[in-house]
Motif scaffolding. Structure first.
Motif, PDB file in Angstrom:
ATOM      1  N   ILE A 140       0.844  -1.190   0.000  1.00  0.00           N
ATOM      2  CA  ILE A 140       0.000   0.000   0.000  1.00  0.00           C
ATOM      3  C   ILE A 140       0.881   1.242   0.000  1.00  0.00           C
ATOM      4  O   ILE A 140       0.416   2.372  -0.133  1.00  0.00           O
ATOM      5  N   ILE A 155      12.711  -0.452   2.986  1.00  0.00           N
ATOM      6  CA  ILE A 155      12.306  -0.175   4.376  1.00  0.00           C
ATOM      7  C   ILE A 155      10.998  -0.905   4.674  1.00  0.00           C
ATOM      8  O   ILE A 155      10.851  -1.580   5.698  1.00  0.00           O
ATOM      9  N   ILE A 181      10.513  -3.885   7.522  1.00  0.00           N
ATOM     10  CA  ILE A 181       9.512  -3.809   8.597  1.00  0.00           C
ATOM     11  C   ILE A 181       8.517  -4.961   8.481  1.00  0.00           C
ATOM     12  O   ILE A 181       8.138  -5.572   9.473  1.00  0.00           O
ATOM     13  N   ALA A 232       5.650  -7.066  10.672  1.00  0.00           N
ATOM     14  CA  ALA A 232       4.619  -6.088  11.009  1.00  0.00           C
ATOM     15  C   ALA A 232       3.402  -6.300  10.126  1.00  0.00           C
ATOM     16  O   ALA A 232       3.473  -6.973   9.099  1.00  0.00           O
ATOM     17  N   VAL A 284      -0.129  -3.529   6.007  1.00  0.00           N
ATOM     18  CA  VAL A 284      -0.888  -2.319   5.704  1.00  0.00           C
ATOM     19  C   VAL A 284      -0.399  -1.160   6.579  1.00  0.00           C
ATOM     20  O   VAL A 284      -0.229  -0.033   6.113  1.00  0.00           O
ATOM     21  N   ILE A 285      -0.125  -1.464   7.843  1.00  0.00           N
ATOM     22  CA  ILE A 285       0.370  -0.409   8.742  1.00  0.00           C
ATOM     23  C   ILE A 285       1.731   0.080   8.285  1.00  0.00           C
ATOM     24  O   ILE A 285       1.991   1.280   8.207  1.00  0.00           O
ATOM     25  N   SER A 286       2.611  -0.865   7.951  1.00  0.00           N
ATOM     26  CA  SER A 286       3.933  -0.482   7.500  1.00  0.00           C
ATOM     27  C   SER A 286       3.848   0.393   6.244  1.00  0.00           C
ATOM     28  O   SER A 286       4.536   1.407   6.129  1.00  0.00           O
ATOM     29  N   THR A 330       1.304   2.213   5.325  1.00  0.00           N
ATOM     30  CA  THR A 330       0.752   3.513   5.701  1.00  0.00           C
ATOM     31  C   THR A 330       1.833   4.415   6.279  1.00  0.00           C
ATOM     32  O   THR A 330       1.859   5.619   6.018  1.00  0.00           O
ATOM     33  N   ALA A 331       2.727   3.812   7.071  1.00  0.00           N
ATOM     34  CA  ALA A 331       3.815   4.603   7.650  1.00  0.00           C
ATOM     35  C   ALA A 331       4.673   5.210   6.544  1.00  0.00           C
ATOM     36  O   ALA A 331       5.060   6.376   6.611  1.00  0.00           O
ATOM     37  N   LEU A 341       2.937   8.068   5.062  1.00  0.00           N
ATOM     38  CA  LEU A 341       3.030   9.244   5.935  1.00  0.00           C
ATOM     39  C   LEU A 341       4.410   9.892   5.826  1.00  0.00           C
ATOM     40  O   LEU A 341       4.521  11.117   5.812  1.00  0.00           O
ATOM     41  N   LEU A 342       5.442   9.043   5.715  1.00  0.00           N
ATOM     42  CA  LEU A 342       6.794   9.586   5.524  1.00  0.00           C
ATOM     43  C   LEU A 342       6.831  10.460   4.282  1.00  0.00           C
ATOM     44  O   LEU A 342       7.473  11.513   4.259  1.00  0.00           O
ATOM     45  N   VAL A 368       4.616  12.245   3.182  1.00  0.00           N
ATOM     46  CA  VAL A 368       3.993  13.544   3.398  1.00  0.00           C
ATOM     47  C   VAL A 368       5.002  14.507   4.017  1.00  0.00           C
ATOM     48  O   VAL A 368       5.041  15.684   3.680  1.00  0.00           O
ATOM     49  N   GLY A 369       5.844  13.968   4.919  1.00  0.00           N
ATOM     50  CA  GLY A 369       6.740  14.844   5.665  1.00  0.00           C
ATOM     51  C   GLY A 369       8.087  15.091   5.019  1.00  0.00           C
ATOM     52  O   GLY A 369       8.569  16.221   4.990  1.00  0.00           O
TER      53      GLY A 369
END
Lengths: 303, 618
Positions: A40, A86, A90, A96, A99-101, A103-104, A107-108, A110-111
């Motif tokens: 994702i 990466i 993870i 992990a 999906v969470i990985s 999503t992280a 988010l990265l 974005v920043g």
């Protein structure tokens, strides 16, 4: 504006240009998901690829000239692969939730661009324009495309060949269906998954490179506009096969081009057309049904 | 079982305490100890123990505070840390005493320094110097003193693990281990980024040799992170932080609720958009008296979001299509509907144009303002803080902290009652003593919606852990197959979970539209839908518990507010550093903080006890 607008070669060109990044990302997703890893993170990887491509090209513009965008392309693909790595570490090593990985990673994406752009260009939203973008090759004036577009369509063939005609492809498919069985046949499940995810990142990175220096000549914020997610939908719609992916990205690409074309026309509000691919995805997914995908997708492997 | 019988702290605990004490001991000499003053761009005048003063600002304050007491205490502290290191090395049972000593010494040393700074400030105030011109107000302790305090605290906790009673008490905090470690790790990685991106803030007149670079870099890190957390100490910024936290609580709960049922709700951005649209429709167009309009608006917001959660819920239950993709797609659809409604006041349709009544005239895409009766009150006016001469007591905060500590540490049947009473009594007793008059009036868009959010968190807990419905939802989340076999209707619960989750996200509409958090009581283009994605981070950081969600939301609210100051005061860094920190937190939580499973999920204490008993009998 009337219907004839849509029967032009210019419109055909714009359809092909909207297919290319979707196709690259979706084929990337294909490698990853066929090996059993949900990716994702494609959306974020596209952004990283676009950023790396534009920044590298811009920095090398002066010294390398017209060779700069090619290095930019490589940089974009490599950074895409790195980010995917990466995600792989993870979700494969640390088992992990994939999906969470992913999503992280999104988010990265974005920043990090804001920080990089702030550092290099004192801006938070866009890079400096590159002098040498990727070249445009084509037959007629309206049907000219940058190399990643040709690469995208070529990749369909390569993906098909790799996946179905090579031992590596067989291993990828086996790992995605039944990793334990694959492992018992001597396949290194971890290595297969790592490589598949990294390949997927390099392809998504190339999709990003196309956006920033193949189609435009700078990186701008939000330039991915959900392509990564639509690519995932196209992957599901295409039933996880290269040809299926090609066909579904053609469909989605058509709608994206249509939305652009209709913006400012009085036929339909462009926001309504913008929504169409997304609504289409939802409807299509409802009828594609479940469990056509690789059986082990999303499940961490413990061997 | 050696550690249990010999009453020694565990190997891991003593090693941790030892390493940290060693770092703190060295840190006393190589980290800046305290900041005497700091100018606007972040350059500081530093106190280096035992070397003296280093100035990076170019304009050191005229008077340097008296450092004799703090300096002496620092030497004692160094000895105490050395003792801690030895105690940890030899796994002594008195490690906790050494830790406590370092902790107290560190705090006293910090107090001594700040006290002297305060004296200088008061001297200047007495001479009628305006407050903002007093350099000492921006000073405070630095990393050199923070590490001994942290190390003392760690050694105390680690030392106490030697006692089984305390070990059991600490067990209750195991749940926060992963979020805590993840935050620490993200701070470490964030630090690397800060160091790479930002040069040492210093006056151009100063030649930056190695020592300047070293202390400047360390001070820079300290400056960035203290600025990020600074809103905690200023009432206006705190209100601002709580305001930014309110929507995060809603979306965090929305993601967490679905998570508990095994569903991944990435649809909070769309759900909050729909909630906001519905709230706007009721608030602008429904002619009703205020006492009906407000509850109806809140209900509409929840319904709007619930509808947007219901769709992927049904699709998942009926067709089995992944809620992950569907919610993402619905985010884009909701954004499209928003633009369709508010982007233009005309709707083109095959050459004809139809009028649309939603967009207010003007360039910006926004709705008409809400009726007076549909607006939620700002909290500052409810508390009377928007008048001059207002005062606020922070005793309730002490009460809440006391309640939490007692509730978690005491083991008694009536601990909730006991802790509650103690909390209330203490906050009432301290009410007038801790009252602080406010310098300036508080104006903020923090509104009643904050309480709606808290109530939602409370209801979340009640529904999830005290009702049959909650039991079923959690059962489906843990194992759909087992739940099905146990006679639980998985489809129904999937739809229910997504609908409630959507409703929670939709309630953001009460904050943005009815609470006026978008600077006006309208629905605007600037609706920050990204908050929906932050909900994922919040839910993960809060470990899907309502209390965790509230606490993490407030933390994020504080960081977001602090990020603005980092943006203002440092040239290369911008507020994206906050976004980076958030993303890293999720990444590290996904990897379980890189902790081994032995630490994160050991066999349950009850089981260990039983095993011990059996061993004893045999």
């Amino acid at each position: 504006m009337n219907w004839e607008t849509f029967l032009t070669t210019a419109f055909l060109g714009s359809i092909i240009r909207s297919i290319a990044p979707l196709l690259l990302a979706a084929l990337g997703g294909l490698f990853s998901e066929r090996s059993g890893i949900v990716n994702i993170a494609l959306e974020g990887i596209i952004i990283f690829g676009a950023l790396a491509g534009a920044v590298t090209t811009q920095l090398l513009d002066a010294s390398l000239g017209s060779a700069a965008p090619w290095v930019g392309w490589i940089a974009g693909a490599l950074v895409g692969g790195l980010v995917a790595w990466i995600h792989a570490v993870i979700s494969i090593k640390y088992r992990a939730d994939q999906v969470i990985s992913g999503t992280a990673i999104n988010l990265l994406a974005v920043g990090v661009p804001g920080i990089v752009l702030g550092f290099l260009y004192q801006s938070t939203t866009e890079s400096k324009q590159v002098e040498h973008a990727l070249p445009q090759w084509g037959l007629t004036e309206e049907l000219t495309f940058s190399p990643p577009v040709y690469f995208a369509f070529l990749m369909v063939l390569i993906t098909w060949y790799v996946l179905y005609k090579t031992p590596y492809g067989l291993r990828i498919r086996a790992t995605g269906e039944h990793p334990k069985a694959a492992a018992s046949m001597g396949v290194n499940v971890y290595r297969i998954r790592y490589t598949a995810v990294i390949i997927s990142g390099m392809l998504a990175g190339t999709a990003g490179v196309f956006l920033s220096i193949g189609n435009l000549n700078a990186y701008t914020k939000n330039m991915s506009a959900g392509i990564g997610f639509i690519a995932l939908a196209a992957l599901i719609f295409g039933k996880w096969t290269p040809v299926g992916v090609l066909l579904s990205t053609v469909l989605f690409g058509f709608f994206r081009a249509l939305a652009t074309q209709l913006g400012g026309s009085n036929l339909l509000p462009s926001s309504l057309v913008d929504m169409m691919p997304y609504v289409l995805t939802i409807i299509v997914l409802a009828f594609t049904g479940k469990s056509v995908g690789p059986r082990a997708v999303g499940k961490p492997y413990e061997g | 079982m050696l550690s249990k019988t010999s009453k020694q702290p565990t190997v891991f605990a003593s090693r941790l305490a030892g390493i940290l004490a060693l770092v703190a001991l060295l840190g006393l000499f190589v980290f800046p100890t305290a900041t005497i003053a700091r100018n606007f761009s972040g350059a500081g005048t530093l106190w280096l123990f035992p070397r003296g003063i280093m100035d990076l600002s170019g304009f050191p304050p005229e008077k340097i505070p008296d450092l004799a007491l703090a300096g002496t205490l620092n030497w004692v502290l160094a000895v105490s840390l050395l003792v801690t290191v030895i105690a940890a090395w030899r796994r002594q049972s008195w490690l906790w005493m050494a830790g406590l000593l370092s902790l107290l010494l560190g705090l006293v040393c910090a107090w001594a320094f700040t006290h002297n700074l305060g004296l200088l400030s008061q001297e200047l105030l007495a001479n009628n110097v305006p407050k903002r011109r007093i350099p000492y107000l921006t000073g405070g302790i630095n990393m050199g003193l923070l590490f001994p305090v942290l190390s003392g605290l760690t050694a105390l906790v680690c030392g106490l693990t030697a006692s089984p009673v305390w070990m059991q008490r600490f067990e209750r905090f195991r749940g926060i281990l992963i979020p805590f470690v993840s935050i620490l790790l993200s701070i470490v990685v964030g630090s690397i980024v800060v160091l790479l991106v930002q040069a040492v803030p210093a006056d151009p007149s100063i030649k930056l040799d190695f020592a300047h670079q070293w202390y400047g870099k360390l001070d820079l890190l300290w400056f960035v992170y203290t600025t990020l957390f600074a809103p905690l100490t200023n009432i206006n910024d705190l209100f601002q932080s709580l305001m930014l936290a309110t929507p995060l609580i809603f979306t965090g709960l929305a993601v967490a609720f679905a998570f508990r049922t095994g569903l991944f709700n990435i649809g909070a951005p769309g759900q909050l958009t729909m909630g906001a649209i519905f709230a706007m429709l009721v608030g602008v167009y429904v002619p009703l008296p205020a006492w009906l309009l407000v509850p109806l608006g809140v209900l509409a917001a929840a319904l709007g979001g619930a509808f947007w959660g219901f769709i992927p819920g049904v699709l998942k239950a009926r067709f089995g299509s992944s809620e992950v993709i569907n919610t993402i797609m619905l985010n884009y659809v909701a954004a499209g509907i928003f633009v369709l409604m508010l982007g233009s006041d005309k709707l083109p349709f095959f050459g004809k144009e139809y009028p649309l009544p939603f967009k207010s005239p003007g360039f910006e895409a926004k709705s008409y303002p809400l009726q007076e009766g549909a607006r939620l009150q700002p909290l500052s006016s409810l508390l009377g803080l928007d008048q001059s001469g207002a005062a606020l007591s922070w005793s309730p905060l002490i009460g809440i902290i006391l309640f939490t500590l007692l509730f978690l540490l005491v083991r008694h049947r009536y601990r909730a009652l006991l802790a509650g009473t103690a909390g209330v009594v203490v906050s009432v007793l301290l009410w007038s003593t801790l009252k602080i008059p406010l310098d300036n009036t508080v104006g903020s868009h923090l509104n009643t919606s904050f309480f709606i959010a808290l109530v939602c968190a409370w209801l979340f807990a009640i529904v999830m852990w005290r009702t049959t419905t909650g039991y079923e939802l959690r059962a489906v989340g843990l194992s759909p197959k087992a739940a099905e076999y146990g006679g639980i209707n998985v489809s129904r619960n999937t739809v229910l979970a997504m609908t409630i989750a959507g409703g929670l996200a939709g309630l953001c509409g009460t904050h943005y539209v009815m609470g006026g958090a978008l600077d006006e009581y309208v629905l605007k283009q600037s609706l920050p839908t990204n908050v929906g994605f932050d909900g994922i981070t919040i839910a993960l950081l809060g470990q899907n518990t309502p209390l965790g969600v509230v606490v993490s939301s407030i933390l994020f609210g504080v960081l977001d507010t602090g990020g603005l100051y980092v943006d203002q005061r440092l040239d290369a860094l911008n507020r994206d550093i906050v976004t980076l920190l958030k993303a890293l937190i999720v990444l590290f939580i996904a990897a379980q903080g890189f902790l081994s499973r032995k630490i994160t999920s050991p066999p349950p204490a009850v089981l260990v006890k039983d095993l011990e008993k059996k061993e004893g009998q045999a």
